[in-house]
Design a protein around this motif. Structure first.
Motif, PDB file in Angstrom:
ATOM      1  N   ALA A 163       0.839  -1.198   0.000  1.00 32.86           N
ATOM      2  CA  ALA A 163       0.000   0.000   0.000  1.00 32.86           C
ATOM      3  C   ALA A 163       0.874   1.247   0.000  1.00 32.86           C
ATOM      4  O   ALA A 163       0.558   2.251  -0.636  1.00 32.86           O
ATOM      5  CB  ALA A 163      -0.932   0.000   1.204  1.00 32.86           C
ATOM      6  N   LEU A 164       2.020   1.151   0.693  1.00 29.91           N
ATOM      7  CA  LEU A 164       2.965   2.274   0.713  1.00 29.91           C
ATOM      8  C   LEU A 164       3.603   2.439  -0.669  1.00 29.91           C
ATOM      9  O   LEU A 164       3.797   3.551  -1.151  1.00 29.91           O
ATOM     10  CB  LEU A 164       4.032   2.006   1.775  1.00 29.91           C
ATOM     11  N   ASN A 165       3.910   1.320  -1.324  1.00 28.54           N
ATOM     12  CA  ASN A 165       4.437   1.339  -2.682  1.00 28.54           C
ATOM     13  C   ASN A 165       3.460   2.068  -3.593  1.00 28.54           C
ATOM     14  O   ASN A 165       3.825   2.978  -4.337  1.00 28.54           O
ATOM     15  CB  ASN A 165       4.659  -0.116  -3.142  1.00 28.54           C
ATOM     16  N   GLU A 166       2.194   1.704  -3.521  1.00 27.51           N
ATOM     17  CA  GLU A 166       1.156   2.365  -4.321  1.00 27.51           C
ATOM     18  C   GLU A 166       1.024   3.835  -3.952  1.00 27.51           C
ATOM     19  O   GLU A 166       0.891   4.707  -4.814  1.00 27.51           O
ATOM     20  CB  GLU A 166      -0.190   1.662  -4.133  1.00 27.51           C
ATOM     21  N   SER A 167       1.096   4.128  -2.639  1.00 24.76           N
ATOM     22  CA  SER A 167       0.966   5.509  -2.186  1.00 24.76           C
ATOM     23  C   SER A 167       2.108   6.376  -2.703  1.00 24.76           C
ATOM     24  O   SER A 167       1.889   7.495  -3.179  1.00 24.76           O
ATOM     25  CB  SER A 167       0.919   5.547  -0.660  1.00 24.76           C
ATOM     26  N   ARG A 215      -8.761   0.638   7.657  1.00 20.29           N
ATOM     27  CA  ARG A 215      -8.020  -0.092   6.622  1.00 20.29           C
ATOM     28  C   ARG A 215      -8.703  -1.403   6.277  1.00 20.29           C
ATOM     29  O   ARG A 215      -9.441  -1.989   7.070  1.00 20.29           O
ATOM     30  CB  ARG A 215      -6.577  -0.337   7.073  1.00 20.29           C
ATOM     31  N   LEU A 216      -8.463  -1.845   5.049  1.00 23.24           N
ATOM     32  CA  LEU A 216      -8.991  -3.112   4.554  1.00 23.24           C
ATOM     33  C   LEU A 216      -8.103  -4.240   5.067  1.00 23.24           C
ATOM     34  O   LEU A 216      -6.897  -4.039   5.215  1.00 23.24           O
ATOM     35  CB  LEU A 216      -8.954  -3.070   3.020  1.00 23.24           C
ATOM     36  N   ASP A 228      -6.123  -8.018  -4.341  1.00 22.94           N
ATOM     37  CA  ASP A 228      -5.256  -6.867  -4.631  1.00 22.94           C
ATOM     38  C   ASP A 228      -4.093  -6.817  -3.660  1.00 22.94           C
ATOM     39  O   ASP A 228      -3.752  -5.765  -3.101  1.00 22.94           O
ATOM     40  CB  ASP A 228      -6.053  -5.562  -4.624  1.00 22.94           C
ATOM     41  N   TYR A 229      -3.524  -8.028  -3.437  1.00 21.49           N
ATOM     42  CA  TYR A 229      -2.357  -8.198  -2.557  1.00 21.49           C
ATOM     43  C   TYR A 229      -2.613  -7.597  -1.171  1.00 21.49           C
ATOM     44  O   TYR A 229      -1.756  -6.939  -0.592  1.00 21.49           O
ATOM     45  CB  TYR A 229      -1.098  -7.650  -3.242  1.00 21.49           C
ATOM     46  N   CYS A 230      -3.836  -7.861  -0.681  1.00 22.95           N
ATOM     47  CA  CYS A 230      -4.342  -7.351   0.611  1.00 22.95           C
ATOM     48  C   CYS A 230      -4.616  -5.842   0.550  1.00 22.95           C
ATOM     49  O   CYS A 230      -4.332  -5.091   1.486  1.00 22.95           O
ATOM     50  CB  CYS A 230      -3.418  -7.738   1.764  1.00 22.95           C
ATOM     51  N   GLY A 231      -5.194  -5.447  -0.577  1.00 17.36           N
ATOM     52  CA  GLY A 231      -5.770  -4.105  -0.664  1.00 17.36           C
ATOM     53  C   GLY A 231      -4.800  -2.959  -0.899  1.00 17.36           C
ATOM     54  O   GLY A 231      -5.003  -1.859  -0.367  1.00 17.36           O
ATOM     55  N   SER A 236      -3.730   2.430   0.343  1.00 14.29           N
ATOM     56  CA  SER A 236      -2.837   3.550  -0.030  1.00 14.29           C
ATOM     57  C   SER A 236      -3.490   4.892   0.302  1.00 14.29           C
ATOM     58  O   SER A 236      -2.812   5.912   0.430  1.00 14.29           O
ATOM     59  CB  SER A 236      -2.498   3.498  -1.518  1.00 14.29           C
ATOM     60  N   GLY A 237      -4.819   4.889   0.490  1.00 18.66           N
ATOM     61  CA  GLY A 237      -5.512   6.126   0.848  1.00 18.66           C
ATOM     62  C   GLY A 237      -5.017   6.718   2.157  1.00 18.66           C
ATOM     63  O   GLY A 237      -5.036   7.937   2.342  1.00 18.66           O
ATOM     64  N   ILE A 238      -4.528   5.854   3.071  1.00 12.40           N
ATOM     65  CA  ILE A 238      -4.101   6.319   4.393  1.00 12.40           C
ATOM     66  C   ILE A 238      -2.805   7.143   4.309  1.00 12.40           C
ATOM     67  O   ILE A 238      -2.795   8.319   4.704  1.00 12.40           O
ATOM     68  CB  ILE A 238      -4.011   5.123   5.366  1.00 12.40           C
TER      69      ILE A 238
END
Ligand SMILES: CCCCC[C@H](S)C(=O)N[C@@H](Cc1ccccc1)C(=O)N[C@@H](C)C(=O)O
Ligand SMILES: [Ca+2]
Ligand SMILES: [Zn+2]
Length: 318
Positions: A163-167, A215-216, A228-231, A236-238
């Motif tokens: 999620a951090l990668n996406e963020s 969080r999801l 989605d690899y655990c959302g 990433s919204g956070i």
């Protein structure tokens, strides 16, 4: 005989753009040798799956054909993002030492995505309903940033590090496409105006959480493509909201954050990505890394350190 030229192109989303091109034997190519890398090029996949595909050419150096438009957008986004990382962060291409860059448009048929495959950027045309061609500036910046992340922190693409990668890709995408806080606003749902795929200023507007408690997959989760690899595109919204609060300020969940502006925010996040994040960095460790980066850059007790700390607190991290 080949020579660098200056061509023009009709893009889908950025109007008419001036772009470096190459000429050989009276044919012009979307091929730039004027920057650090030996080449920055944009190809077409001809709606198939082979990569990198074939060159996008034009006979008069005005790339106005409808078939070339997605390529013009992707090429323009590629060179603007190259310039952003060089001029803003002193980074020469995604590997820091001038690696050549390739993008391929018209990948598959009606494909509703874009990605970095470890070697190059790849763009779909969208199905015309969920997406138009996924080649607008913030998408190119999102994908090239994945390459930067791969060559720096290497954040594993699952759970919180994913999620951090996406963020990180979203954060630098809104820094390159600097006039808004949304992603995909031009290509997402062409039949609906005023929406976007994601929003950093208000993640819930586009279905993302903006607090850690929302969080999801808070419990255990086995990462797979189907979740989605655990959302990673949801959670990433956070960190996205935290970055927005640092840059723009605001009061969120009763926590007030004083704006430090986009310039300090992008410097802090780049330093954290390149110097402190690792493959397994969690949201909590990202908080620590961005606080350390802000401390390095602006000093402990600085307004920047305070804003970073408060922004993470506002989204329930730390
Ligand atoms: C092929 C495997 C999936 C790769 C996902 C790529 S990195 C990705 O995140 N793509 C972006 C594209 C994008 C970026 C900004 C704005 C609009 C669209 C993405 O967010 N894809 C969404 C559609 C997703 O994969 O859920
Ligand atoms: Ca945007
Ligand atoms: Zn991505």
């Amino acid at each position: 005989m080949v020579a660098p030229e200056t061509g023009s192109g009709s893009s889908l989303y950025s109007g008419t753009v001036t772009i470096p091109t190459y000429s050989s034997g009276g044919t012009y190519y979307l091929y730039d040798t004027t920057r650090g890398p030996s080449y920055i090029r944009t190809m077409t996949g001809n709606n198939g799956t082979s990569l990198p595909g074939s060159y996008i050419t034009d006979s008069d150096n005005n790339f106005t054909s409808s078939a070339a438009r997605a390529g013009v957008d992707a090429h323009y986004g590629q060179i603007l993002t190259y310039d952003y990382f060089l001029n803003t962060h002193g980074r020469n291409s995604y590997n820091g030492s001038g690696a050549n860059m390739t993008s391929t448009v018209h990948h598959r048929s009606g494909y509703n995505n874009a990605f970095w495959n470890g070697q190059q950027m790849v763009y779909g045309d969208g199905d015309g309903s969920t997406f138009g061609p996924l080649v607008e500036l913030d998408i190119a910046a999102h994908e090239l940033t994945h390459a930067v992340t791969e060559y720096t922190a290497g954040l594993v693409y699952q759970k919180e590090s994913g999620a951090l990668n996406e963020s990180v890709s979203d954060i630098f995408a809104v820094m390159v496409d600097r006039d808004d806080w949304t992603l995909g606003e031009n290509s997402y749902t062409p039949g609906t105006g005023g929406d976007a795929l994601r929003s950093l200023s208000n993640p819930p507007a586009e279905g993302q959480p903006d607090h850690y408690d929302d969080r999801l997959y808070p419990g255990s989760c086995s990462p797979s493509q189907s979740n989605d690899y655990c959302g990673v595109h949801t959670n990433s919204g956070i960190p996205n909201k935290a970055a927005y609060l640092m840059a723009a300020g605001g009061t969120h969940n009763g926590v007030s954050v004083s704006s430090i502006g986009r310039n300090a925010t992008e410097r802090i996040w780049y330093r954290a990505l390149a110097n402190y994040f690792t493959s397994s960095t969690t949201f909590s460790a990202a908080r620590a890394g961005t606080i350390q980066a802000a401390t390095d850059l602006y000093g402990s007790g600085s307004s920047q350190v305070t804003a970073v700390t408060n922004a993470w607190a506002a989204v329930g991290v730390g």
